[in-house]
Design a protein around this motif. Sequence first.
Motif, PDB file in Angstrom:
ATOM      1  N   SER A   2       0.842  -1.198   0.000  1.00 16.45           N
ATOM      2  CA  SER A   2       0.000   0.000   0.000  1.00 16.45           C
ATOM      3  C   SER A   2       0.870   1.238   0.000  1.00 16.45           C
ATOM      4  O   SER A   2       1.957   1.255   0.552  1.00 16.45           O
ATOM      5  CB  SER A   2      -0.898   0.010   1.244  1.00 16.45           C
ATOM      6  N   ASP A   6      -2.303   5.773   1.336  1.00 13.44           N
ATOM      7  CA  ASP A   6      -3.363   4.878   1.779  1.00 13.44           C
ATOM      8  C   ASP A   6      -3.219   4.565   3.256  1.00 13.44           C
ATOM      9  O   ASP A   6      -4.203   4.524   3.996  1.00 13.44           O
ATOM     10  CB  ASP A   6      -3.325   3.585   0.961  1.00 13.44           C
ATOM     11  N   LYS A   9      -4.378   7.553   5.358  1.00 10.71           N
ATOM     12  CA  LYS A   9      -5.842   7.660   5.434  1.00 10.71           C
ATOM     13  C   LYS A   9      -6.398   6.660   6.432  1.00 10.71           C
ATOM     14  O   LYS A   9      -7.306   6.968   7.214  1.00 10.71           O
ATOM     15  CB  LYS A   9      -6.454   7.425   4.050  1.00 10.71           C
ATOM     16  N   GLN A  10      -5.877   5.429   6.407  1.00  9.17           N
ATOM     17  CA  GLN A  10      -6.371   4.400   7.314  1.00  9.17           C
ATOM     18  C   GLN A  10      -6.005   4.737   8.758  1.00  9.17           C
ATOM     19  O   GLN A  10      -6.789   4.490   9.678  1.00  9.17           O
ATOM     20  CB  GLN A  10      -5.782   3.042   6.928  1.00  9.17           C
ATOM     21  N   LYS A  13      -8.412   7.187  10.118  1.00 11.13           N
ATOM     22  CA  LYS A  13      -9.655   6.517  10.496  1.00 11.13           C
ATOM     23  C   LYS A  13      -9.502   5.816  11.843  1.00 11.13           C
ATOM     24  O   LYS A  13     -10.410   5.817  12.675  1.00 11.13           O
ATOM     25  CB  LYS A  13     -10.057   5.499   9.414  1.00 11.13           C
ATOM     26  N   THR A 142      -2.311  -0.153  12.514  1.00  7.28           N
ATOM     27  CA  THR A 142      -3.036  -0.028  11.247  1.00  7.28           C
ATOM     28  C   THR A 142      -2.423  -0.921  10.172  1.00  7.28           C
ATOM     29  O   THR A 142      -3.124  -1.624   9.441  1.00  7.28           O
ATOM     30  CB  THR A 142      -3.027   1.440  10.776  1.00  7.28           C
ATOM     31  N   MET A 147      -5.557  -2.533   7.589  1.00  2.95           N
ATOM     32  CA  MET A 147      -5.495  -2.118   6.195  1.00  2.95           C
ATOM     33  C   MET A 147      -6.621  -2.776   5.405  1.00  2.95           C
ATOM     34  O   MET A 147      -6.814  -3.988   5.432  1.00  2.95           O
ATOM     35  CB  MET A 147      -4.150  -2.482   5.574  1.00  2.95           C
ATOM     36  N   ASP A 151     -14.962   1.413   8.053  1.00  5.17           N
ATOM     37  CA  ASP A 151     -15.025   2.123   9.336  1.00  5.17           C
ATOM     38  C   ASP A 151     -15.582   1.239  10.451  1.00  5.17           C
ATOM     39  O   ASP A 151     -15.026   1.172  11.551  1.00  5.17           O
ATOM     40  CB  ASP A 151     -15.898   3.378   9.195  1.00  5.17           C
ATOM     41  N   SER A 154     -13.176  -1.559  11.323  1.00  4.36           N
ATOM     42  CA  SER A 154     -11.999  -0.995  11.996  1.00  4.36           C
ATOM     43  C   SER A 154     -12.303  -0.718  13.458  1.00  4.36           C
ATOM     44  O   SER A 154     -11.510  -1.030  14.351  1.00  4.36           O
ATOM     45  CB  SER A 154     -11.570   0.305  11.302  1.00  4.36           C
TER      46      SER A 154
END
Length: 792
Positions: A2, A6, A9-10, A13, A142, A147, A151, A154
């Motif tokens: 990744s 990416d 962003k994760q 979150k 993460t 990954m 939402d 997670s």
Amino acid sequence: MSSGQDISKQVYKFQEGLTKLALMSSGVPEDQVFWPVSHKPDGVSVDVDVVIGLSETEPNKIISLKHITSGKNSETQFWRMVREVIDTKSNAPNRINIYNIIFDHSIKKNLSKILGGLFDGQLIVEDKNYGHELIKVCYNYTKVKMMGLGDEASCKSLEDSLNSDSLNYDPHLAILFNKFKIDVQKCLSKNHYSQNTLWPLIKEYHNRQIDEKKSRITSLKRGLAKFLIFDEDCRRKVYNYLQSGQKIKNLPEYLEVLELVCHTIGGFSVKDPDIIRLFDIMSKSEIEGLINAIDAEKTKKGESILARMTKLYIDPIRQVGNVKNFYQYIYENYETLVKPEGMINALRDCQKDPLGMLSAHVTNGKSKTLWVFTYMMELIKAMGKTKQSYGLALLGRDTGYSYEIGTIGGTVITPWVNLEKDLDKSILDAIGTVFAAKLKTIKKEKLPELMQQIQQGYIDTYIENKLIPYRLYDPIGILFKKELNKEGISYIDIPAYPSCLKEYSNANVGATSEVVEIQTHPPAIVLWQSPNKNPRDKCKEFSGRIAMHINTWNSKSQVFEKRNINAYMILDGKWSDKDIQELLRFGFNNVFYVDEIPKLIDEIKTLVPEDISPLIERVNAVAAENRTKKTVHPIIKKVSSKLLTDFDRRKFLDSLNETEFEKLMLHCYSQQGFSGKLTPVTGDGGIDIDMLDISKDGERWLVQCKKYSKNIPIRDIRDFMGTLSREGVKFGVFAATSNFTSGADRDIKKAKKKAGIEVILLNRESILEKMRDVYTVPEVTYDMVLKVKFEW
């Protein structure tokens, strides 16, 4: 594998989910916590990550999570946040509390403090003793477990890891989470009720009638920056082309590669729209006059700003043809460079001798760019989905050297790239290892098709991200001040104009942009801007700035009030009708395009000049008569109920912030035969005033000012003398509102004997004595000194 984008962003979150769990475990009912938020509530402009309320659209509390990992952009982001909070507080139908949680950031300390005054509550995780460890866990967790999860999945995974009855229980994460949860509770318990007096003032401006002003496009800053890429001979050819209409012969290839010109039958013509718009608003003599003025401006080290721009950015841009040649170097040495040791050696050898190492691939021997680093950064960007997919922030994170490379302005990377300093071996090794791993993910046969993207990325990097926004390159300010001088209009440069947020939070330094204050009554302030990329963001930024500038915080009455000023904006670049209307609604009296500066000057001329010298003379005369009387003459009462006694001087000195104290010292010396100016707020090397002794053949003096209550340590004096030595200056003044520790005089004597450097130490009593010399007791009143602002 990744991409870094990416993963980021994760991680964000993950942190949002962590915040939601912290709220619920703190007693907030689960049905009142909303994350993720699918729709912004009515009237809300801030970024909404978590909502607390009866429903997602009826919040009573909003939590915004920020991830500011670029020190360079933190001020711009700060003012955009100001604007968004203003919108929400002024326009939301119901009272909403807004809370700010920042995990990793590169914001200046005092800027963070001001942000704390903007939001009802603020938590900066990185500043907590557990912060770095929690952020590290967020990234590691993460990558391993989250990954690709949505939402809801997670949040469930995270909840399991915090549940001691779960097989996935993570005790280390649980300890960190409990500390984070306590700080979230503290953050949400805060509420800045005193801010409630500010929002009606701003709303009043929103609702006022304003004259409609249509948008246009000008390109003074952008067009001139691109025109500087043409050397003097090429510029002369362009002027002849404009005058005669005949196409230009024999222009360098790089101008065509950069698409500044185009070649057709008969020769070259100018193609770039920014340069064409520059010609629309300025004549040859005006353009060359402005170029000469930029050349006359100096950096702190006495180097011409134009020469500095040429060395750092313009010369590398002119070497754009070498990009395709250097691609060949990467292609030929691919097998070596995909190994960490090979890449590290290439970086080291290229930094030491770029021309020698790359001689077979350099078509122009003037190239001084650190090609291996620059090329690899552009190559990694070309691999990503967008041009912004990889930068110093992500490189800093990947190498584990975020502070040295990616944040706080990147403390070591820029001087290394500019061939000014070596890089620490551990950092160099880390960069080489990351670059080798990135290059290995690209098959060798893929390199040729990436070359065109790399060349365009290189052009964008140097022109859009470096040359045009170069912080010392200020053609609009130079042009405006030139016109003021021509008209004999008195003004002062203010590097950090006061804002009510800065006053409210009692911070020493805030987000700044240069402001010119015209000496009228009330004063007029002028700001200017040419957005490099997104004008919409700049509109948000400057509407936030002006809304805070035209208001002031009254610490005695604990309310916000209107500041008595006129405010104007000079626009350059591309703005929409909506942008202009918003700038006016948020507090500017009027806006002018860059070619309308003469109209702005005419409007300034209609304002009443600040001249209270007759009143000062009358007050002085009456004060002299009533020196022994207890009564206060009405004229004195009109200005103040107190005379400026020694007590009032001390009170006045204590009331000044750092910038005001610097201005006081500058004025005191200006009354004693010196001519000088304040240095910029940042990048001044600790120097606050740069001045010349006119009475002694213009000897240069540097002054450092410290608004301290504690004694000044000896190391500060030594650092100051070191700065004098580096600058080649023999005379210095260190002024402090406190005292100096013992040993300072001894070090100063040694410096004078060894290097001929003379330093004067001014402590609190010395400064008061200097004030007595300038403001004779009891001739000037305390409030009058505030009013005339030391003739600033």
